[in-house]
Motif scaffolding. Structure first.
Motif, PDB file in Angstrom:
ATOM      1  N   LEU A  68       0.824  -1.199   0.000  1.00 38.92           N
ATOM      2  CA  LEU A  68       0.000   0.000   0.000  1.00 38.92           C
ATOM      3  C   LEU A  68       0.867   1.262   0.000  1.00 38.92           C
ATOM      4  CD1 LEU A  68      -2.803   1.180  -0.046  1.00 38.92           C
ATOM      5  CD2 LEU A  68      -2.876   1.032   2.441  1.00 38.92           C
ATOM      6  N   LYS A  69       1.936   1.266   0.780  1.00 41.36           N
ATOM      7  CA  LYS A  69       2.851   2.416   0.785  1.00 41.36           C
ATOM      8  C   LYS A  69       3.535   2.563  -0.572  1.00 41.36           C
ATOM      9  CE  LYS A  69       3.880   2.908   5.687  1.00 41.36           C
ATOM     10  NZ  LYS A  69       4.934   2.958   6.704  1.00 41.36           N
ATOM     11  N   ALA A  73       3.281   5.786  -3.145  1.00 41.29           N
ATOM     12  CA  ALA A  73       4.474   6.460  -3.670  1.00 41.29           C
ATOM     13  C   ALA A  73       4.445   6.496  -5.194  1.00 41.29           C
ATOM     14  CB  ALA A  73       5.733   5.753  -3.174  1.00 41.29           C
ATOM     15  N   ILE A  74       4.042   5.399  -5.818  1.00 45.71           N
ATOM     16  CA  ILE A  74       3.944   5.348  -7.273  1.00 45.71           C
ATOM     17  C   ILE A  74       2.883   6.326  -7.762  1.00 45.71           C
ATOM     18  CG2 ILE A  74       3.277   3.885  -9.228  1.00 45.71           C
ATOM     19  CD1 ILE A  74       4.616   1.549  -7.631  1.00 45.71           C
ATOM     20  N   ASP A  75       1.762   6.402  -7.051  1.00 43.33           N
ATOM     21  CA  ASP A  75       0.706   7.349  -7.407  1.00 43.33           C
ATOM     22  C   ASP A  75       1.227   8.782  -7.373  1.00 43.33           C
ATOM     23  OD1 ASP A  75      -2.134   8.107  -7.924  1.00 43.33           O
ATOM     24  OD2 ASP A  75      -1.912   9.037  -5.944  1.00 43.33           O
ATOM     25  N   LYS A  76       1.994   9.121  -6.342  1.00 44.65           N
ATOM     26  CA  LYS A  76       2.564  10.472  -6.249  1.00 44.65           C
ATOM     27  C   LYS A  76       3.498  10.749  -7.422  1.00 44.65           C
ATOM     28  CE  LYS A  76       2.322  11.153  -1.267  1.00 44.65           C
ATOM     29  NZ  LYS A  76       3.097  11.384  -0.032  1.00 44.65           N
ATOM     30  N   MET A  77       4.304   9.743  -7.803  1.00 41.22           N
ATOM     31  CA  MET A  77       5.211   9.933  -8.936  1.00 41.22           C
ATOM     32  C   MET A  77       4.434  10.172 -10.228  1.00 41.22           C
ATOM     33  SD  MET A  77       8.411   7.324  -8.264  1.00 41.22           S
ATOM     34  CE  MET A  77       7.425   5.855  -8.348  1.00 41.22           C
ATOM     35  N   ILE A  78       3.340   9.443 -10.418  1.00 37.14           N
ATOM     36  CA  ILE A  78       2.526   9.612 -11.620  1.00 37.14           C
ATOM     37  C   ILE A  78       1.905  11.008 -11.646  1.00 37.14           C
ATOM     38  CG2 ILE A  78       0.420   8.860 -12.804  1.00 37.14           C
ATOM     39  CD1 ILE A  78       1.160   5.984 -11.871  1.00 37.14           C
TER      40      ILE A  78
END
Length: 122
Positions: A68-69, A73-78
């Motif tokens: 989940l973390k 983090a991947i969502d923030k990068m996108i």
């Protein structure tokens, strides 16, 4: 799965304003970035040459993987990538690609020139 782009009508005006502000910036600003990248590269390249970039340790996630973390983090990068200047993202990706292509030696380090180009692109 599909990741939709930013919602709302404010994205284009914000992007346009940021682009206009960049175009109005003095040409010396680009030189400041280049100078800073050169200074950073001079200071950090000796350390980079000491690192064994071929070590599998760099392919592992630090600590225990928490899906989940990692997803957040991947969502923030996108999201950040969607807001960034596509030309600058492309230039940074190209600099990284070129640097990977110039990897040599026992430690797998890139050339000093490509190290500096990546720093400047970032």
């Amino acid at each position: 799965s599909f990741v939709p782009g930013p919602m709302g009508k404010r994205v284009a005006p914000v992007a346009a304003a940021a682009g206009a502000a960049t175009m109005m910036a003095p040409a010396a600003f680009a030189d400041e970035i280049g100078d800073a990248a050169k200074k950073l590269s001079e200071a950090s390249y000796p350390f980079a040459k000491e690192v064994d970039w071929n070590n599998g340790l760099y392919l592992q996630a630090p600590g225990q993987l928490q899906p989940l973390k990692a997803l957040k983090a991947i969502d923030k990068m996108i999201v950040m990538g969607a807001q960034a200047d596509p030309k600058l993202l492309s230039a940074a990706a190209a600099a990284h690609h070129k640097a990977i292509g110039s990897v040599s030696g026992a430690n797998g380090v890139t050339s000093k020139a490509d190290w500096e180009a990546v720093n400047a692109a970032l």
